[in-house]
Design a protein around this motif. Structure first.
Motif, short mmCIF file in Angstrom:
data_model
loop_
_atom_site.label_atom_id
_atom_site.label_comp_id
_atom_site.label_asym_id
_atom_site.label_seq_id
_atom_site.Cartn_x
_atom_site.Cartn_y
_atom_site.Cartn_z
N GLN A 97 2.68 11.25 3.87
CA GLN A 97 1.67 10.95 2.86
C GLN A 97 0.52 11.95 2.91
OE1 GLN A 97 0.64 6.87 3.54
NE2 GLN A 97 2.56 6.10 2.71
N GLN A 156 0.83 -1.21 0.00
CA GLN A 156 0.00 0.00 0.00
C GLN A 156 0.87 1.26 0.00
OE1 GLN A 156 -2.27 0.86 3.62
NE2 GLN A 156 -4.05 1.36 2.35
N LEU A 160 2.49 1.67 -3.50
CA LEU A 160 1.56 2.15 -4.52
C LEU A 160 1.19 3.61 -4.30
CD1 LEU A 160 -0.80 -0.95 -4.87
CD2 LEU A 160 1.13 -0.28 -6.30
N PHE A 161 1.13 4.04 -3.05
CA PHE A 161 0.85 5.45 -2.77
C PHE A 161 1.94 6.34 -3.35
CE2 PHE A 161 1.44 9.28 -0.29
CZ PHE A 161 0.17 9.82 -0.29
N TYR A 162 3.21 6.00 -3.04
CA TYR A 162 4.31 6.82 -3.54
C TYR A 162 4.42 6.74 -5.06
CZ TYR A 162 6.01 7.74 1.20
OH TYR A 162 6.12 8.18 2.48
N ARG A 163 4.11 5.58 -5.62
CA ARG A 163 4.16 5.45 -7.08
C ARG A 163 3.09 6.33 -7.72
NH1 ARG A 163 7.31 4.90 -10.21
NH2 ARG A 163 6.41 3.41 -11.68
N GLU A 164 1.93 6.40 -7.09
CA GLU A 164 0.85 7.25 -7.61
C GLU A 164 1.27 8.71 -7.65
OE1 GLU A 164 -2.81 8.45 -9.11
OE2 GLU A 164 -1.96 6.44 -8.95
N LEU A 165 2.10 9.10 -6.71
CA LEU A 165 2.58 10.48 -6.67
C LEU A 165 3.80 10.71 -7.57
CD1 LEU A 165 2.20 11.30 -2.87
CD2 LEU A 165 0.74 12.03 -4.75
N GLY A 166 4.22 9.66 -8.27
CA GLY A 166 5.29 9.83 -9.25
C GLY A 166 6.70 9.55 -8.74
N LEU A 179 -0.44 14.16 -0.20
CA LEU A 179 -1.79 14.00 -0.73
C LEU A 179 -2.53 15.33 -0.75
CD1 LEU A 179 -3.64 11.85 -1.85
CD2 LEU A 179 -4.48 11.43 0.46
N ARG A 213 -1.30 17.25 -3.61
CA ARG A 213 -1.81 16.67 -4.85
C ARG A 213 -3.27 17.09 -5.08
NH1 ARG A 213 -0.49 12.02 -7.76
NH2 ARG A 213 -1.78 11.95 -9.65
#
Length: 255
Positions: free
Chosen positions: A83, A50, A53-59, A87, A90
């Motif tokens: 996070q 989890q 994936l969070f950090y990947r979502e932020l690039g 977030l 973002r």
């Protein structure tokens, strides 16, 4: 409780190949293996996934994600705080992007919202949008232009028919007044100038007296506007400009 790689892929919305890759680079090694050597993921592994994936979502690139998660100085609360900050930033960025897209969508739909048949019924052979590009070049970005575009886009055929009826009735009264030789500073001329201003405010954009005076000057200096008012009667353009100025002065003194 542990889960197979296929189950975890389904939970997380990633591919099995992605999970294999994370294992190969040491980013997410499964906590267990089955007797047959198959990967099995526990609750701690799912928590780490989890985070990944969070950090990947932020690039974040994978090597930076690994460094963040494996930092011995960081605790779970520090990750949550980080996070939350990321977030929030973002969300603010996405809100700005959404506002920009909404503005672009609104700008694209602006204009006279009538079918070709309705336009002909209201305006005849005259194209009411023939000067749109020039108007955008001259006034685009101003609040009056933006407000006018928004209001015009909402007008129905019945609205345009009422606008046409009001304009025709006003033109007949003003043309008759000028033909009678009534001076621009007469109360009747100023009252009709005030009706002209209120008509603009009602149907197009808020028109304070200063802007109305500017329009009056344009009715004389711009040949196309001048031709429109001169079609009402000879000398109407200059007369209306002077009546607009007198009306503005009258209201200024009364303020």
């Amino acid at each position: 409780m542990s889960y197979s790689v296929g189950q975890v892929a389904g939970f997380a919305g990633v591919t099995v190949r992605t999970l294999h890759h994370y294992d190969e680079i040491g980013l997410l090694a499964p906590g267990e293996r089955s007797h047959a050597g198959h990967r099995r993921y526990g609750d701690a592994d799912l928590d780490r996934l989890q985070q990944i994936l969070f950090y990947r979502e932020l690039g974040f690139p994978l090597d930076e994600v690994a460094a963040l998660l494996d930092d011995p100085e960081a605790d779970p609360r520090a990750h949550l705080r980080r996070q939350h900050e990321l977030l929030t930033a973002r969300i603010e960025k996405l809100q700005r992007m959404a506002a920009a897209v909404e503005h672009a969508m609104e700008a694209r739909k602006m204009g006279i919202n009538l079918t070709p048949e309705e336009k002909f019924e209201v305006f005849g052979d005259d194209d009411p949008e023939k000067y749109n590009e020039e108007a955008e070049q001259r006034w685009g970005g101003t609040w009056t232009y933006e407000q006018s575009q928004k209001r015009v886009a909402r007008h129905t055929k019945d609205d345009w028919l009422r606008i046409k009826e009001e304009t025709t009735a006003w033109s007949e009264r003003y043309g008759a007044l000028v033909a009678q030789g009534v001076p621009a500073v007469d109360e009747r001329a100023m009252d009709l100038a005030e009706q002209h201003r209120q008509h603009i405010t009602k149907w197009f954009f808020d028109c304070p007296y200063k802007i109305h005076e500017g329009l009056g000057e344009m009715y004389v200096s711009d040949e196309r506007f001048k031709a429109f008012y001169e079609a009402i009667g000879p000398g109407v353009a200059e007369h209306l400009r002077d009546a607009i100025t007198a009306n503005a002065e009258r209201h200024s003194q009364g303020a």
